[in-house]
Design an enzyme around this catalytic site. Structure first.
Site, PDB file in Angstrom:
ATOM      1  N   ARG A 188       5.432   4.248   4.406  1.00 45.59           N
ATOM      2  CA  ARG A 188       5.836   3.732   5.721  1.00 45.59           C
ATOM      3  C   ARG A 188       7.211   3.089   5.703  1.00 45.59           C
ATOM      4  NH1 ARG A 188       0.369   2.822   5.333  1.00 45.59           N
ATOM      5  NH2 ARG A 188       0.724   0.689   4.665  1.00 45.59           N
TER       6      ARG A 188
ATOM      7  N   GLU B  44      -2.271  -6.907  -9.623  1.00 45.59           N
ATOM      8  CA  GLU B  44      -3.346  -7.845  -9.937  1.00 45.59           C
ATOM      9  C   GLU B  44      -4.340  -7.230 -10.911  1.00 45.59           C
ATOM     10  OE1 GLU B  44      -5.079  -9.452  -6.353  1.00 45.59           O
ATOM     11  OE2 GLU B  44      -3.096  -9.641  -5.472  1.00 45.59           O
TER      12      GLU B  44
END
Length: 171
Positions: A58, A95
């Site tokens: 995007r 993460e």
């Protein structure tokens, strides 16, 4: 115009507990999209970039029309294996695991002023990785900008360059 009125919120996507801010509805509204690009041009233009680096996918929708509007180049930062030819790659930690971003080797010349663009700033890991990759290629990263910032995730704290956004969400 409040750009938030043109961004759709989709709860529990892509998984339960995530609220997805979808710019598809913004892209479909020409006046709102024009205002958004105008606001982005106002914050990015003063940095006098040579190239805008759009983050897959995007971010391409933000960077390409903005580059046209500002009269500068557009460069794609993509996931591993998506670009033809020789690429520079940068692996970074998430993460839970790692990811890779790549830019074609000849797309950023040493000394070029670079602004990194995406649709949304969440944790800041990808934006920071693309900044590092552009820097390693010899670019001078002067700013990062996004349409949407999720302020509660503190992504801007991972950047060492100015950051700009059009819309902020606190939750």
């Amino acid at each position: 115009m409040d750009i938030r009125d043109h961004i759709r919120s989709i709860p529990d996507f892509p998984k339960p507990g995530i609220n997805f801010y979808d710019i598809s509805t913004l892209l479909a509204e020409p006046d709102a999209w024009q205002v958004t690009m105008g606001r982005m041009a106002k914050v990015v233009g003063p940095y006098a970039p040579d190239v805008l680096v759009g983050v897959e996918s995007r971010g391409f929708l933000v960077a390409a029309p903005l580059a046209l509007k500002l009269g500068c180049g557009f460069v794609m930062a993509r996931k591993s294996g998506k670009l033809p030819g020789a690429t520079e790659r940068y692996e970074y930690q998430l993460e839970y695991g790692s990811d890779v971003v790549e830019i074609q080797k000849d797309m950023i010349a040493p000394g070029q002023r670079v602004v990194v663009l995406d649709d949304l700033m969440a944790t800041g890991g990808t934006a920071a990785a693309v900044c590092e990759l552009a820097h390693r290629m010899g670019g001078e990263v002067v700013a990062v900008a996004c349409i949407i910032e999720l302020t509660f995730l503190n992504g801007r704290d991972r950047l060492d360059v100015p950051f700009h956004t059009v819309v902020q969400y606190a939750s």
